[in-house]
Design an enzyme around this catalytic site. Structure first.
Site: not given
Ligand code: 3HC
Ligand code: NAI
Length: 686
Positions: A98, A118
């Site tokens: 976004e 999301e």
């Molecule tokens: N918010 C907060 N923490 C997050 C995060 C997020 N969006 N994404 C990842 N993290 C944290 C994880 O909890 C983890 O923390 P930890 O080491 O303390 O356990 C750390 O980042 C690393 O994450 P992963 O272990 O998952 O690392 P990978 O390298 O395997 O994966 C990733 C990285 C592909 C970015 C994966 O973390 C992921 O898919 N994250 C979520 C992405 C997501 O869903 N984003 C959308 C969020 S909703 C949003 O954006 C709403 C908006 O419209 C307002």
């Protein structure tokens, strides 16, 4: 600021989530860019392994989102009269995409993933995503991306018009070149491309198309709430009024953010990451190298397990007892890859390179240089002990020895190797190349580095690992046992398979217990029950799992023989009067009272409350480190609805006191001679 170009770098490890300080920093930077006359263009980039991977999921459970809101920041970006180039790498997800769409131009490194996931968290994009994405890529593609949550890679993003350029040079150079071009274009009088101002494809048939989408989405009460929210927002976008669309998006986002489904899905997200951590183990513990894997037994499981490693580029040798078995095993793996290639999921080169990593042998000596050897021979204690003893002798010092047993005692098998510290359970699920869950079984003597290595390796091969202690069935099957037990009693009391399955499927389970066993094989299920009963692992109740045993005796092995709990017309399951006759006969034999009316509520409680209770016991016995681990096992491996958060989360929502009361109720009604209704300490204390 260098030569008229202002670089804004987001540096907020681990994934540059759009947390409050990041939003505040971005807003301040926009103000600086606006007021500083030297600035001609802006490059927005992120430090570390990824661009912004999303909004900060940890913030979603706050009662109110704290200002500045993303939309405030993004409006300031679009209002800047100087070009902004977003330089993208890693995971550009959710709020990250976004943010990128609020920039004027986007350039990405090959391999970058872009998406709005999301819905997987039970929400809709909440920072303009539902309004800008359809304007950039079209309504159909935007709906596909946002209702599935699937990301696209940079190459596809270019084709779709989501990014302007794929960076061939280092990203920084590509972004600088694009910024220079943008300055030139602006000087030449071209207006800045602003996503929110773009027209949206809309015609008379749009309403019908959106209606068709609505019919395709899962029902709101079955986890489809967020996807329907996306549709509502896109419908608003189609009106062409960005501000109004944005207001509706905010409304839908806020309504979903604190919904039970979203809280549950966010819990599962964090629980999966927490499960990878082993209490008491240093994060920087020295891991053992795993460059080559050996597998003993090239059957159903052995072949599937091998594919995981080969897919990750790790060479595998499979050892079998006969050439026929070996060739059959290798042939099945090849056929699987050929099927993937035929569907275009892998290329012909990938097929060849994967098969080139896979070798077979009839000689255990071929395992001598493996760093990890996994045994996946028949589920027979004497045979496995013998195989383990040979592995203990042949595997090099320091190599890890793993067993894929589902029911045997890992400590007994570890002892058989003569080097128990090197031994761990790796309980894959069938089909092993597809199922995400891996139960990692920690034996009494398993060395911490062995456990840590296997947990890390699980991530490398794309599995979700959960540690389990040693007990019958480990976490997942031990809990499934009580669920299946009650399904069978309900059948004997008079409920039909279809009715039982429907109650839990309506609640969100991927498949009810009867369909599940029919698919997995009544013979496989019955054999496990029979053996465990003989070994005294399942108590002395003579009516225990009587149905599966009887169906097995009658050769009704499920889908593969055309009849089991159900009768099959092709792949379609239909109720079978013969099953009703069989279960009635069993009820008479075991003195089980038949009833004409069994309510849906009873079916639900009888199936799920014992399962929740068993989970509590598993935590109390320290078989699982934490309740969240159990939720991960069931959502990743047993088709438990993630929007219900897993069994322990769901139990918490219902309330342990309520569960304890109902367990006591059924204990009174049905008797508790075998302890089936005895509450776990946590439930009893509630
Ligand atoms: N918010 C907060 N923490 C997050 C995060 C997020 N969006 N994404 C990842 N993290 C944290 C994880 O909890 C983890 O923390 P930890 O080491 O303390 O356990 C750390 O980042 C690393 O994450 P992963 O272990 O998952 O690392 P990978 O390298 O395997 O994966 C990733 C990285 C592909 C970015 C994966 O973390 C992921 O898919 N994250 C979520 C992405 C997501 O869903 N984003 C959308 C969020 S909703 C949003 O954006 C709403 C908006 O419209 C307002
Ligand atoms: P399978 O019968 O398909 O394969 C077993 C293979 O082991 C056969 O090909 C056999 O020739 C080979 N084998 C037997 N003795 C051997 C020896 N001494 N040396 C080398 N190879 C030998 O069995 P499946 O289903 O693959 O199960 C294997 C293990 O995986 C069992 O422990 C089972 O409990 C476990 N498991 C099975 C699951 C399933 O759904 N099938 C799920 C999870 C675990």
């Amino acid at each position: 600021l260098d030569d008229g170009i202002l670089t804004i770098e987001i540096d907020h490890p681990p994934v540059n989530a759009l947390a409050l300080p990041v939003r505040a920093g971005l807003l301040a930077a926009m103000q600086a860019a606006r007021t500083d006359a030297r600035v001609q263009a802006v490059i927005l980039q992120a430090a570390g392994r990824t661009f912004v991977a999303g909004g900060d999921i940890g913030e979603f459970a706050e009662p109110a989102m704290i200002d500045p809101h993303n939309n405030h920041v993004f409006a300031a970006m679009e209002a800047l009269d100087k070009p902004i180039v977003a330089a993208l790498h890693g995971s550009v997800l959710g709020g990250g995409l976004e943010l990128a769409m609020a920039a004027h131009y986007r350039v990405a490194l090959p391999g970058t993933k872009l998406g709005l996931p999301e819905v997987k968290l039970g929400i809709v994009p909440g920072a303009g995503g539902t309004q800008r994405l359809p304007r950039l890529v079209g309504v159909e593609t935007a709906l596909k991306m946002m209702t599935s949550g699937q990301a696209v890679d940079a190459g596809q993003a270019l084709t779709l018009g989501l990014i302007d350029e794929l960076a061939s040079a280092p990203l920084r150079d590509a972004a600088l070149a694009l910024a220079r071009k943008a300055i030139e274009a602006q000087r030449a009088g071209q207006p800045l491309p602003i996503a929110s101002r773009r027209a949206i494809d809309n015609d008379a048939a749009q309403g019908d198309r959106l209606e068709a989408w609505r019919r395709r989405l899962p029902a709101p009460e079955r986890g489809g709430q967020a996807a329907h929210g996306v549709l509502q927002c896109v419908q608003a976008a189609c009106s062409g009024n960005f501000e109004r669309g944005l207001a509706i998006e905010t409304e839908v986002f806020e309504a979903l953010r604190l919904s039970p489904a979203s809280l549950a899905l966010c819990h599962v997200f964090f629980a999966e990451r927490e499960a990878a951590r082993i209490p008491g183990l240093a994060r920087d513990i020295a891991l053992r190298p795993v460059a080559k894997v050996g597998i003993v037994g090239a059957g159903t499981m052995g072949g599937g397990i091998a594919m995981n490693f080969v897919d990750a580029g790790i060479p595998v040798v499979m050892v079998e007892v006969s050439d026929a078995a070996l060739q059959r095993g290798l042939g099945i793996v090849r056929a699987n890859y050929e099927a993937s290639a035929a569907k275009g999921r892998i290329s012909a080169e990938q097929l060849a390179s994967r098969m080139a990593l896979l070798h077979g042998s009839l000689d255990y000596a071929a395992l001598a240089d493996c760093d990890l050897v996994i045994e996946a021979v028949f589920e027979n204690l004497a045979l496995k002990q013998q195989v383990c003893a040979r592995l203990g002798a042949v595997a090099r010092p320091g190599a890890i020895i793993a067993t894929n047993t589902s029911t045997l005692d890992v400590d007994v098998l570890a002892a058989a190797t003569g080097r128990a510290a090197d031994v761990v359970g790796m309980h894959f699920f069938s089909p092993a190349n597809v199922m995400r869950l891996l139960e990692v079984v920690r034996g009494a003597a398993t060395a911490p580095p062995v456990l840590a290595t296997v947990m890390k390796l699980a991530a490398t091969i794309g599995k979700v690992p959960v540690v389990s202690g040693v007990c019958y069935g480990f976490i997942g099957n031990r809990m499934a046992e009580v669920y299946l037990r009650e399904a069978e009693y309900l059948l004997m009391e008079g409920a039909s398979p279809a009715r039982i399955d429907r109650v839990v499927e309506d609640w969100g389970m991927a498949m009810g217990p009867c369909r599940m066993i029919d698919m997995a094989g009544v013979d496989v299920a019955a054999k496990t029950v029979i053996e465990a009963t003989l070994e005294g692992k399942l108590g002395a109740d003579p009516s225990y799992r009587a149905v599966v045993r009887r169906l097995h005796e009658l050769g009704r092995h499920g889908q593969k023989t055309g009849a089991g709990y159900y009768r099959y017309e092709g792949r379609k399951a239909v109720d079978d009067p013969e099953t009703a006759r069989i279960v009635a006969e069993l009820a008479a034999r075991h003195g089980i009272a038949r009833r004409s009316e069994i309510s849906d509520a009873e079916i639900f409680e009888r199936l799920l409350y014992p399962l929740f209770n068993e989970g509590l016991k598993i935590v109390e016995e320290r078989i699982a480190y934490r309740a969240g681990d159990i939720d991960v096992v069931w959502t990743a491996g047993y088709g438990f609805p993630a929007h219900r958060g897993g069994p322990m989360w769901a139990a918490g929502q219902i309330g342990l006191r309520r569960i304890a009361e109902r367990l006591a109720h059924y204990g009174r009604e049905r008797g508790n001679a075998y302890g089936y209704w005895t509450p776990a300490a946590a439930a009893a204390a509630a």
